[in-house]
Write a protein that holds these residues in place. Structure first.
Motif, PDB file in Angstrom:
ATOM      1  N   SER A 101      -3.825 -12.655   6.585  1.00 26.32           N
ATOM      2  CA  SER A 101      -3.372 -12.882   5.222  1.00 26.32           C
ATOM      3  C   SER A 101      -4.509 -12.764   4.209  1.00 26.32           C
ATOM      4  CB  SER A 101      -2.719 -14.277   5.118  1.00 26.32           C
ATOM      5  OG  SER A 101      -2.201 -14.487   3.836  1.00 26.32           O
ATOM      6  N   VAL A 102      -5.576 -13.510   4.415  1.00 24.14           N
ATOM      7  CA  VAL A 102      -6.662 -13.529   3.427  1.00 24.14           C
ATOM      8  C   VAL A 102      -7.367 -12.180   3.356  1.00 24.14           C
ATOM      9  CG1 VAL A 102      -8.837 -14.613   2.775  1.00 24.14           C
ATOM     10  CG2 VAL A 102      -6.976 -16.011   3.687  1.00 24.14           C
ATOM     11  N   VAL A 103      -7.756 -11.634   4.504  1.00 22.93           N
ATOM     12  CA  VAL A 103      -8.481 -10.356   4.510  1.00 22.93           C
ATOM     13  C   VAL A 103      -7.648  -9.231   3.887  1.00 22.93           C
ATOM     14  CG1 VAL A 103      -9.501  -8.568   5.989  1.00 22.93           C
ATOM     15  CG2 VAL A 103     -10.002 -10.980   6.408  1.00 22.93           C
ATOM     16  N   PRO A 104      -6.385  -9.027   4.287  1.00 23.60           N
ATOM     17  CA  PRO A 104      -5.587  -7.978   3.618  1.00 23.60           C
ATOM     18  C   PRO A 104      -5.393  -8.244   2.130  1.00 23.60           C
ATOM     19  CG  PRO A 104      -4.563  -8.622   5.689  1.00 23.60           C
ATOM     20  CD  PRO A 104      -5.644  -9.614   5.420  1.00 23.60           C
ATOM     21  N   GLY A 105      -5.249  -9.527   1.738  1.00 24.55           N
ATOM     22  CA  GLY A 105      -5.059  -9.836   0.324  1.00 24.55           C
ATOM     23  C   GLY A 105      -6.280  -9.515  -0.515  1.00 24.55           C
ATOM     24  N   SER A 134      -3.240 -10.171  -8.104  1.00 20.16           N
ATOM     25  CA  SER A 134      -3.808 -11.484  -8.407  1.00 20.16           C
ATOM     26  C   SER A 134      -2.831 -12.596  -8.027  1.00 20.16           C
ATOM     27  CB  SER A 134      -4.154 -11.579  -9.893  1.00 20.16           C
ATOM     28  OG  SER A 134      -5.129 -10.617 -10.244  1.00 20.16           O
ATOM     29  N   LEU A 135      -1.544 -12.363  -8.241  1.00 17.46           N
ATOM     30  CA  LEU A 135      -0.546 -13.360  -7.881  1.00 17.46           C
ATOM     31  C   LEU A 135      -0.424 -13.500  -6.364  1.00 17.46           C
ATOM     32  CD1 LEU A 135       2.226 -12.597 -10.529  1.00 17.46           C
ATOM     33  CD2 LEU A 135       0.570 -14.475 -10.515  1.00 17.46           C
ATOM     34  N   HIS A 136      -0.639 -12.417  -5.641  1.00 17.81           N
ATOM     35  CA  HIS A 136      -0.648 -12.508  -4.173  1.00 17.81           C
ATOM     36  C   HIS A 136      -1.769 -13.434  -3.712  1.00 17.81           C
ATOM     37  CE1 HIS A 136       1.357  -8.279  -4.035  1.00 17.81           C
ATOM     38  NE2 HIS A 136       2.226  -9.233  -4.302  1.00 17.81           N
ATOM     39  N   LEU A 137      -2.941 -13.292  -4.306  1.00 17.94           N
ATOM     40  CA  LEU A 137      -4.059 -14.168  -3.945  1.00 17.94           C
ATOM     41  C   LEU A 137      -3.759 -15.613  -4.325  1.00 17.94           C
ATOM     42  CD1 LEU A 137      -7.247 -12.078  -4.862  1.00 17.94           C
ATOM     43  CD2 LEU A 137      -6.171 -12.407  -2.629  1.00 17.94           C
ATOM     44  N   LEU A 138      -3.112 -15.824  -5.469  1.00 20.07           N
ATOM     45  CA  LEU A 138      -2.766 -17.183  -5.882  1.00 20.07           C
ATOM     46  C   LEU A 138      -1.807 -17.824  -4.878  1.00 20.07           C
ATOM     47  CD1 LEU A 138      -2.810 -19.510  -7.858  1.00 20.07           C
ATOM     48  CD2 LEU A 138      -1.067 -18.322  -9.225  1.00 20.07           C
ATOM     49  N   GLU A 194      -6.638  -5.708  -0.769  1.00 16.64           N
ATOM     50  CA  GLU A 194      -5.697  -5.154  -1.743  1.00 16.64           C
ATOM     51  C   GLU A 194      -6.201  -5.372  -3.163  1.00 16.64           C
ATOM     52  OE1 GLU A 194      -1.129  -5.708  -1.714  1.00 16.64           O
ATOM     53  OE2 GLU A 194      -1.876  -7.186  -3.167  1.00 16.64           O
ATOM     54  N   TYR A 195      -6.707  -6.555  -3.440  1.00 19.66           N
ATOM     55  CA  TYR A 195      -7.237  -6.850  -4.781  1.00 19.66           C
ATOM     56  C   TYR A 195      -8.433  -5.941  -5.085  1.00 19.66           C
ATOM     57  CZ  TYR A 195      -9.172  -9.450  -8.720  1.00 19.66           C
ATOM     58  OH  TYR A 195      -9.659  -9.802  -9.955  1.00 19.66           O
ATOM     59  N   HIS A 196      -9.272  -5.711  -4.072  1.00 23.34           N
ATOM     60  CA  HIS A 196     -10.429  -4.813  -4.257  1.00 23.34           C
ATOM     61  C   HIS A 196      -9.978  -3.400  -4.596  1.00 23.34           C
ATOM     62  CE1 HIS A 196     -14.164  -2.665  -3.480  1.00 23.34           C
ATOM     63  NE2 HIS A 196     -13.526  -1.920  -2.594  1.00 23.34           N
ATOM     64  N   ARG A 256       0.838  -1.208   0.000  1.00 28.77           N
ATOM     65  CA  ARG A 256       0.000   0.000   0.000  1.00 28.77           C
ATOM     66  C   ARG A 256       0.868   1.251   0.000  1.00 28.77           C
ATOM     67  NH1 ARG A 256      -5.276   1.251   1.101  1.00 28.77           N
ATOM     68  NH2 ARG A 256      -5.663   3.321   1.962  1.00 28.77           N
ATOM     69  N   ARG A 257       1.978   1.208   0.732  1.00 29.17           N
ATOM     70  CA  ARG A 257       2.877   2.363   0.785  1.00 29.17           C
ATOM     71  C   ARG A 257       3.422   2.697  -0.599  1.00 29.17           C
ATOM     72  NH1 ARG A 257       7.913   2.935  -0.080  1.00 29.17           N
ATOM     73  NH2 ARG A 257       9.136   4.629   0.852  1.00 29.17           N
ATOM     74  N   SER A 258       3.697   1.661  -1.400  1.00 26.66           N
ATOM     75  CA  SER A 258       4.270   1.889  -2.722  1.00 26.66           C
ATOM     76  C   SER A 258       3.207   2.028  -3.800  1.00 26.66           C
ATOM     77  CB  SER A 258       5.230   0.748  -3.079  1.00 26.66           C
ATOM     78  OG  SER A 258       4.548  -0.488  -3.098  1.00 26.66           O
TER      79      SER A 258
END
Length: 263
Positions: free
Chosen positions: A238-242, A126-130, A245-247, A112-114
């Motif tokens: 992990s899941v909730v922040p991921g 999407s790759l983070h969720l994968l 972020e995708y949203h 988020r900072r970047s």
């Protein structure tokens, strides 16, 4: 280690001419998207440019930030309160698991900072969720089945896929956003943790005292306390922040593609 040369610090600002005020802010409904390939350096003209976001969107963003912050705090609390199957056998592995999850939550904050939504965007998110799906599935399999060589090889395959996905993730992120040294060290923890866990699961299988089972896969669910300790903190850290972020990345992409008058 991944480094970002200074010549990669590029800011691409898409703003209709005539709407930049003396203070450096951009106003008006005709303002287009502000896109940073990497965060511009402080003191530069691009760093001072601000985009006025409609009030309902700002309120919704603050609400989602609050939900994620509360979820992260609850995840850390659940990780502390949810005991292992045998409280008398709390080991260093429980502490390392929590360090792994906290590192994952910290990684999302660094994304988020970047300004991931305005840089690498949906491709990286999407790759983070994968990666979460791969390791989450491996965790559930470990909780559901008895430790056998067949299960270990399945977990090995999923760990390898996670490593390849992480490399792909970095290849996408490196040219588009700033990866600071702290994030690089957080990535080191996230990269090593699955392999350490895999070794911890496989090492007892090599023991002469290990009694092999007749079936390759034997359903032998872990105690409820172990399921709780493994899944609840992982869900919240992990899941909730991921997903959030995708949203954010999806919403940014939708605004960038919308007609100018509707942004």
């Amino acid at each position: 280690m991944v480094t970002s040369p200074s010549n990669r610090v590029v800011a691409a600002t898409i703003v209709r001419a005539g709407h930049e005020t003396r203070s450096g802010s951009v106003t008006g409904a005709s303002t287009s998207a502000l896109i940073f390939l990497t965060p511009p350096p402080r003191g530069s003209a691009a760093h001072d440019v601000k985009v006025n976001v409609p009030n309902p969107i700002r309120k919704a963003t603050l609400l989602m930030d609050s939900i994620v912050s509360i979820g992260t705090a609850c995840g850390a609390l659940a990780a502390v309160l949810a005991p292992p199957a045998d409280p008398a056998r709390v080991t260093v592995w429980h502490a390392l698991y929590l360090v792994w999850l906290v590192a994952g939550a910290s990684d999302f904050l660094l994304h988020r900072r970047s300004h991931i939504e305005a840089t690498s965007g949906l491709r990286e998110s999407s790759l983070h969720l994968l990666q979460i799906v791969l390791l989450g599935t491996a965790t559930v399999l470990w909780l559901l089945f008895a430790d056998t060589p067949a299960l270990w090889f399945v977990l090995l395959a999923m760990t390898c896929l996670h490593a390849l996905t992480g490399y792909w993730d970095t290849r996408i992120a490196y040219p588009t956003r700033d990866i600071i040294p702290l994030e690089q060290h957080v990535h080191s923890i996230l990269d090593l943790a699955p392999w350490i866990a895999l070794g911890a699961i496989g090492f007892p299988l090599l023991s002469p005292h290990h009694v092999p089972t007749a079936a390759a896969f034997t359903v032998s669910p872990a105690p409820l306390a172990t399921w709780t300790f493994a899944l609840v903190p992982g869900l919240l850290l992990s899941v909730v922040p991921g997903v959030y972020e995708y949203h954010r990345c999806r919403r940014w992409a939708a605004r960038a593609q919308a007609p100018e008058g509707r942004r």
